[in-house]
Design a protein around this motif. Structure first.
Motif, short mmCIF file in Angstrom:
data_model
loop_
_atom_site.label_atom_id
_atom_site.label_comp_id
_atom_site.label_asym_id
_atom_site.label_seq_id
_atom_site.Cartn_x
_atom_site.Cartn_y
_atom_site.Cartn_z
N MET A 1 2.62 -4.75 -9.29
CA MET A 1 2.14 -3.83 -8.29
C MET A 1 3.10 -2.64 -8.24
O MET A 1 4.31 -2.80 -8.28
CB MET A 1 2.05 -4.51 -6.94
N ASN A 2 2.55 -1.46 -8.13
CA ASN A 2 3.33 -0.24 -8.10
C ASN A 2 3.71 0.09 -6.65
O ASN A 2 2.88 0.56 -5.86
CB ASN A 2 2.52 0.90 -8.72
N ALA A 3 4.95 -0.16 -6.31
CA ALA A 3 5.41 0.04 -4.93
C ALA A 3 5.42 1.52 -4.55
O ALA A 3 5.19 1.85 -3.38
CB ALA A 3 6.80 -0.55 -4.76
N ARG A 4 5.63 2.39 -5.51
CA ARG A 4 5.64 3.82 -5.21
C ARG A 4 4.26 4.29 -4.74
O ARG A 4 4.16 5.10 -3.81
CB ARG A 4 6.07 4.61 -6.43
N LYS A 5 3.21 3.78 -5.36
CA LYS A 5 1.85 4.14 -4.94
C LYS A 5 1.56 3.60 -3.54
O LYS A 5 0.92 4.28 -2.74
CB LYS A 5 0.82 3.59 -5.92
N VAL A 6 2.02 2.40 -3.26
CA VAL A 6 1.78 1.79 -1.95
C VAL A 6 2.48 2.59 -0.86
O VAL A 6 1.88 2.91 0.18
CB VAL A 6 2.24 0.32 -1.94
N ILE A 7 3.73 2.97 -1.10
CA ILE A 7 4.47 3.75 -0.11
C ILE A 7 3.87 5.14 0.05
O ILE A 7 3.73 5.64 1.17
CB ILE A 7 5.96 3.81 -0.50
N PHE A 8 3.47 5.77 -1.05
CA PHE A 8 2.87 7.10 -0.97
C PHE A 8 1.57 7.06 -0.18
O PHE A 8 1.34 7.91 0.69
CB PHE A 8 2.62 7.66 -2.37
N ALA A 9 0.72 6.08 -0.46
CA ALA A 9 -0.53 5.96 0.28
C ALA A 9 -0.26 5.70 1.76
O ALA A 9 -0.96 6.25 2.63
CB ALA A 9 -1.38 4.84 -0.31
N GLN A 57 -4.80 -2.36 -5.76
CA GLN A 57 -4.01 -2.70 -6.93
C GLN A 57 -4.19 -4.17 -7.30
O GLN A 57 -4.24 -4.51 -8.48
CB GLN A 57 -2.55 -2.38 -6.69
N GLN A 58 -4.27 -5.04 -6.31
CA GLN A 58 -4.50 -6.46 -6.59
C GLN A 58 -5.86 -6.66 -7.26
O GLN A 58 -5.99 -7.46 -8.18
CB GLN A 58 -4.42 -7.28 -5.31
N LYS A 59 -6.87 -5.94 -6.80
CA LYS A 59 -8.20 -6.04 -7.39
C LYS A 59 -8.18 -5.56 -8.83
O LYS A 59 -8.77 -6.18 -9.71
CB LYS A 59 -9.21 -5.22 -6.59
N LYS A 60 -7.48 -4.46 -9.09
CA LYS A 60 -7.39 -3.95 -10.45
C LYS A 60 -6.65 -4.93 -11.35
O LYS A 60 -7.08 -5.18 -12.49
CB LYS A 60 -6.68 -2.61 -10.47
N MET A 61 -5.58 -5.53 -10.85
CA MET A 61 -4.85 -6.52 -11.64
C MET A 61 -5.71 -7.74 -11.93
O MET A 61 -5.70 -8.28 -13.04
CB MET A 61 -3.56 -6.93 -10.92
N ARG A 62 -6.48 -8.18 -10.94
CA ARG A 62 -7.36 -9.33 -11.14
C ARG A 62 -8.45 -9.02 -12.16
O ARG A 62 -8.75 -9.82 -13.04
CB ARG A 62 -8.00 -9.74 -9.81
N ASP A 63 -9.02 -7.81 -12.07
CA ASP A 63 -10.05 -7.42 -13.03
C ASP A 63 -9.49 -7.31 -14.44
O ASP A 63 -10.17 -7.64 -15.41
CB ASP A 63 -10.69 -6.10 -12.61
N ASP A 64 -8.25 -6.84 -14.55
CA ASP A 64 -7.63 -6.75 -15.87
C ASP A 64 -7.36 -8.14 -16.44
O ASP A 64 -7.49 -8.36 -17.65
CB ASP A 64 -6.32 -5.96 -15.80
N ASP A 65 -6.99 -9.09 -15.59
CA ASP A 65 -6.70 -10.44 -16.06
C ASP A 65 -7.96 -11.22 -16.44
O ASP A 65 -8.01 -11.88 -17.47
CB ASP A 65 -5.95 -11.23 -14.98
N TYR A 66 -8.99 -11.13 -15.60
CA TYR A 66 -10.18 -11.94 -15.80
C TYR A 66 -11.35 -11.19 -16.40
O TYR A 66 -12.35 -11.78 -16.77
CB TYR A 66 -10.62 -12.58 -14.48
N GLY A 67 -11.28 -9.90 -16.46
CA GLY A 67 -12.39 -9.12 -16.98
C GLY A 67 -13.51 -9.04 -15.97
O GLY A 67 -13.39 -9.45 -14.81
N ASP A 68 -14.65 -8.56 -16.42
CA ASP A 68 -15.81 -8.42 -15.54
C ASP A 68 -16.56 -9.75 -15.51
O ASP A 68 -17.15 -10.16 -16.50
CB ASP A 68 -16.72 -7.29 -16.06
#
Length: 73
Positions: A1-9, A57-68
């Motif tokens: 997870m990208n902490a910089r994106k989380v803090i910026f958001a 970000q968690q959703k994107k990581m899950r989609d990358d791991d398991y695909g569609d």
């Protein structure tokens, strides 16, 4: 997870929350509560923004791991 994106958001939504807090004090015509509303709006904005970005970000990581998953049907 990208902490910089989380803090910026979180910071960006905290600014938006602070503006909402100022708007509420202006509408309610309670200038003595300006600091409280400003801090409350900024805090809620930061929490909501950071949470929303981390969920994305968690959703994107899950989609990358398991695909569609829907393509298996």
């Amino acid at each position: 997870m990208n902490a910089r994106k989380v803090i910026f958001a979180g910071i960006i939504t905290a600014l938006i929350g602070a503006m909402f807090g100022l708007a509420v004090t202006r509408i309610a015509q309670r200038p003595q509560r300006r600091k409280i509303m400003l801090v409350t709006g900024a805090t809620l904005g930061f929490v909501i923004g950071a949470f929303q970005e981390s969920v994305q970000q968690q959703k994107k990581m899950r989609d990358d791991d398991y695909g569609d998953v829907n393509s298996w049907k």
